[in-house]
Structure formats: structure tokens, C-alpha cells
Design an enzyme around this catalytic site. Sequence first.
Site, PDB file in Angstrom:
ATOM      1  N   CYS A   2      21.355  35.802  45.177  1.00 55.89           N
ATOM      2  CA  CYS A   2      20.437  34.683  45.091  1.00 55.89           C
ATOM      3  C   CYS A   2      19.222  35.054  44.263  1.00 55.89           C
ATOM      4  O   CYS A   2      19.148  36.123  43.669  1.00 55.89           O
ATOM      5  CB  CYS A   2      19.981  34.276  46.499  1.00 55.89           C
ATOM      6  SG  CYS A   2      21.332  34.057  47.674  1.00 55.89           S
ATOM      7  N   ASP A  99      25.823  37.882  56.062  1.00 60.11           N
ATOM      8  CA  ASP A  99      25.187  39.199  56.131  1.00 60.11           C
ATOM      9  C   ASP A  99      23.667  39.051  56.184  1.00 60.11           C
ATOM     10  O   ASP A  99      22.965  39.982  56.580  1.00 60.11           O
ATOM     11  CB  ASP A  99      25.620  40.085  54.959  1.00 60.11           C
ATOM     12  CG  ASP A  99      25.299  39.477  53.606  1.00 60.11           C
ATOM     13  OD1 ASP A  99      25.187  38.243  53.504  1.00 60.11           O
ATOM     14  OD2 ASP A  99      25.184  40.248  52.622  1.00 60.11           O
ATOM     15  N   ILE A 289      37.396  41.133  26.837  1.00 54.72           N
ATOM     16  CA  ILE A 289      36.865  40.571  25.608  1.00 54.72           C
ATOM     17  C   ILE A 289      37.494  41.224  24.388  1.00 54.72           C
ATOM     18  O   ILE A 289      37.979  42.357  24.431  1.00 54.72           O
ATOM     19  CB  ILE A 289      35.334  40.744  25.511  1.00 54.72           C
ATOM     20  CG1 ILE A 289      34.960  42.232  25.619  1.00 54.72           C
ATOM     21  CG2 ILE A 289      34.625  39.923  26.558  1.00 54.72           C
ATOM     22  CD1 ILE A 289      33.516  42.520  25.315  1.00 54.72           C
ATOM     23  N   SER A 368      32.469  45.211  38.518  1.00 52.14           N
ATOM     24  CA  SER A 368      32.246  45.929  37.261  1.00 52.14           C
ATOM     25  C   SER A 368      32.385  47.426  37.473  1.00 52.14           C
ATOM     26  O   SER A 368      32.059  47.950  38.537  1.00 52.14           O
ATOM     27  CB  SER A 368      30.840  45.614  36.720  1.00 52.14           C
ATOM     28  OG  SER A 368      30.450  46.523  35.710  1.00 52.14           O
ATOM     29  N   GLY A 369      32.840  48.126  36.435  1.00 53.44           N
ATOM     30  CA  GLY A 369      32.952  49.584  36.479  1.00 53.44           C
ATOM     31  C   GLY A 369      31.664  50.303  36.138  1.00 53.44           C
ATOM     32  O   GLY A 369      31.666  51.525  35.939  1.00 53.44           O
TER      33      GLY A 369
END
Length: 644
Positions: A2, A99, A289, A368-369
Site C-alpha cells: 500500500c 497480516d 522481456i 523477483s530474483g
Amino acid sequence: MCGIAGTYRWPDGKAVTDRLTDTLAHRGPDGAGRYGHPTGDGEVHLGHRRLSIIDLSETGAQPMVSDGLALTYNGELYNAPELRAELAATGVRFRGTSDTEVLLEAWRRWGTDCLPRLRGMFAFGIFDERTGDLVLARDQLGIKPLFLLRRGEGLMFASELKALAAATGGSLEVDQAALVASLLYYWVPDSRCAFREAEKLMPGSWLRCRPDGRIERGRYWNLKDVAGEAQERARAGERPDVAAVVEESTRRHLLSDVPVATFLSGGLDSSWLTALAARHRPGISAYTIGFRAEDAKFEAMPDDLRYARQVAERFGVDLHEIEIAPNVLDLLPRMTYHLDEPIGDPAAINTYLICSAAREAGVKVMLSGMGADELFAGYRKHLANVLALRYQRIPRPLRRGLSASVDRLPVATSRRGYRSVRFAKRFLSFAELPEETAFRRSYTMYDRDELLALVNPDLAGTVQDVLTEHADIYQDNDLDDFVNRMCLGDARMFLPGLNLAYTDRSSMAASTEVRVPYVDVDVVEAAFTVPGDRKIVGRQGKAVLKEAATSILPREIAYRPKGLFSAPLRAWMSRDLAPLVREVVHDGVLVGSGILRRDALARMVAEDAAGQRDFSKHLWHVLTLEYWYRDATSGSGQSTRLTA
């Protein structure tokens, strides 16, 4: 995930909080909330923009108010189920499944002692109606941002710096030291902020505002200490199961009530992450991509798509391919706005476009890595600095001859670029320097003399301050392992200052949450338990990760040469952006204000155009800095002339 904002004892706090919160609408298009309460001789106001991920019902709405506590929170707690069970066992009754409620009740029970127990990414403000205290806190590794600004006894805070700038009516002054740091690094480190009055709450820390005007600060988690303790455990013979730790983190990061997808570049980190995610979420989607063929050829970029397709086919992943042929003239000012501070990494564009495509397909959460390279020595700079130690053993006359030969080679012709030559020139620029200086020079934009030649002479002292700060941070540890010293430096500066920063801003600009399973407290502790000679073996970086990943990935993927999550900058600079570069050099605000020197910029443009040096990244960052500075100084009533 958020956007959060608020004011504490700030004049006209309700209206200011409304403006702060409205500026963050892109971070939370699913809902908005406000809260206000007296405190001392003033008021506290909390604002929230919601991106619904866990508990999509109204029981997860914020600011969340319960029995005298009010919370505005941005993030995800991946150990929320365990904390919920522990709290429930003490008699806590939960209304919903978010949470957010777990965090609020954990705070009620343990206060600041709950912070080191939290496993996730977070920034939050929590107000206690009984004491009148407001506490701000940020996660251990700086995944989520939190900016704040103090005036007198008043304070405002927000998830993004642009919100503070908007709420103060453009009255904030640019910090010249932050601009110098940005030129050096192509990003602004967490220790500095682009506006003088504002600051970033540091990772692993909290700040308490009291109604009598006192401000208290605390540190609940320190990466330097964690790395040192991990080294001691390694000496005692502890060897973590890296594969198990990464898989467990990935599983936790899949916790969601909405669809989750992954970034998939075809490299080791994203491929392993995607394979592990597919094991727990069969048929998961992934996004990758590609670039226009002519741009990729000019940049000499590897074909990553074929590896991404191979991973997707092997693990039953629904792969979405996005060709990036952006209108960079349009995207440059848009990305500059969203990135908050001058950040010159074009990978931010990739992240934004991928997240935008995923959002259009109904995906709110991406894995993501990010972080594996910093923690496990996967960047070329790590290997290059190790190789530099060997290079220094070559007789000096041979080194001088090699350097002269490489210096004469072009980095590009009119038709194509030569990546190996660019790497060789870069390597030789730092290979004979002392450790800290070499490491800094291996990834920053300029050496000391180049930076001094670029900026106004009045900023010479600031240049030295910025260089000294890097040395102080790099050397502030007790590690006896060169590779892990580099990893620690990256995890303290490069990771939060650049990669996590642009990932948060770019993804949230597209109303998308990006999670980073490698940037997890358990993974970090395991990473620093691994000795450097297991991270770099021979010419293989991230060796321990590659070995662990082969339990599920084919060796062709695990041991492939490292790809780049970047963009074809040389192609863009020589075509799309060439007129803009000329405009900025000759008539730009940075030159006109006296911050940058026209002659130095003109030399960079000429040498880059001739193909003798590769200044494409430098010039791209000058463009991002120019656009950022124009926005930062327009309509603010302040002069754009440099003042000492």
C-alpha cells in the site's frame, strides 16, 4: 502492499495528510482511509491507500484501529500465520485474516520487541491513543521505503518523497550533496535524501514521536552484526543448506489471496525462483522481456528469451513475452517522476513495463530474483575485483603495455557495440587500486578526478565527503573475507539505495507489488555463513547458488553466462535521445545553474560519439538528473543557481 502517510503535531494536519495520501493513489487503487486523534497540544493524522493482497474484505482495511491502537502499514509479513497462532494461544481474538491485524496485535503485546520477530517487508506508523506516541518503523533490509520530514515539533511521513514535496507546496530545497552522490552512484544512498529537510528512515530502525516533543530512535536489526555473527558460525563449522533456505523463503513469499506471477529473465536467479514457485503453484505465470532486434544487436545483448522459454516449458509455466520498444522520450520524464529521486538505472523502465503488463492481465503480485547477486557475489564487479588481485601480480611493464593496447580499442562502431572491449576498459580503470577504492570504482560512474571535473568547483568538498562516506561504510565491519566484504557493502548500499528503491517505485507506479524472496532475513543470514571462496570459484560467481539450483534446474540454465536486466542504452542514446542530450548539454538547467560544467559534458558526448569511450550510462543519468532537477525546482520559488 500500500501507500502510507501521516502527520504528527503538524499545522493543518488533516488537510496535509489528505494531500499526502492522495499523492500516493497509484500505490493503492483498491481503497483509501483516514484516521485522526488528539495528541498533546496537537493532533495525529494517518492516511492509507490500499492494494488488497491478503484478506480482501473490509476487515483488512486501514488505517486499522483497535482498542486504542491505530496502524497504517505497507508491506507483507510472511510469518504472519505463525505469529497469529502464537498470539491466538495467548487469548487474542482476530476479526479477519489480514497480516495487518497480526502486526497490530504483535505490537500491542511486544511493542518494539516485535520488530526483530517480523519476517517480511514493511514500513508502518502506529499510534497509541493512551500515550500519545507515534512510532514509525522500517523492515530489516530496506525493502519498503519510508520518508519523513520534521519541522519544529511537527513531523510528516509518507511512502514516497514526492508526497512530502507536494504537501509542502514545493518549498523543499534540493540537497547538493545528494546530487553529487547521485552522480557518483547513479542513485542516492539511503544515508542521504534529495531534499534537505527530508530523510529516509534507515533499514532495521524505528523512530518514536512523543507528545512533549521528544524524538527517540532505535535500531532493532543491524546487517553488519548479522554478517559478523554468520562469519563466526561458519568458523564453527556451520554450513547452511542454501537450497532449503531459498525454497522455504520462496514458498512463504507465495502467500496471497490474489494471483502471483514471477519475473523470468532466463538467468539463474529468476529461473530458480520460478521453478520453485511452480513447484508450489503449478501453472504459475511468468513475464519476460525482449528488445527490438536492431537495438539488441547494437548493444551486443545476449538472447535471454530462449532460456526463459526453456524454463517455462520445463516447469509448466505460463510465459508472457513483452517486447520493449518504448517511446523513451515519453517514458523518461514519467519514470523520473515515479522514481522520486534521480536514479539512472534504465532497468526501472523494464520493471515498470513488465508490472504494467501483468497488472493489465489481473496480476497484482510478482516475485523477483532481486538480491541474489548482492548477497552471493553474482555481479561481474565481484569477480572482476577478485581477478584484479591476480592481475596485480603481473609484472608492471606487461600491465602498462596491455592497458595502452586496450585504451586504443573502440567500444563501438556505427553498426555495433563491443561489450568485451567495454568490460576490458572498465576493468583496467580499477584493477590496480586499493581494495575499497577499486570496489567503489568498479561500479560507480566516475573516479574522483572525473567527478571533480564534472561539477562546480564549489562542490569539491562535497565530492570528498561522498567518497569518504563510501569508504567509511565499506570498512565498517570485522569480516576477514574479501568477497563477503563486497557483499556486505552491496547489501548496505547498492541493494537498498538502487535496486530495491527502483523496484518499489516502478512496480507501485503500476499498482503492483513485487516481492523479493532472496532479500529475506533467513536467506541473508545463510548467505553470510557461506565463505567467499564458495561464492566465487574459479571464474564462476554465485557458485554456491548454482550448485544448489542444479537440484531442480538444468546445468545449461544454472551455469549460463550472466545476463543483464538492463536496456539498450547505446542504441537509445545514439538514436532516440541524441537531440535531447545535445539540448541538455548546451541549454540544460543543470548546466545553466552551474551544478554541472558544460565543457566536461561536451567532452563525454564527443568521446561517446566517436566510439572510444562508453558514456551511454553516464549520459542517461544526466538526462534523468536534468528532468528530476527541473521538476524539483520548478514553481518552488527557489533559485536554480548554485549556492555554496
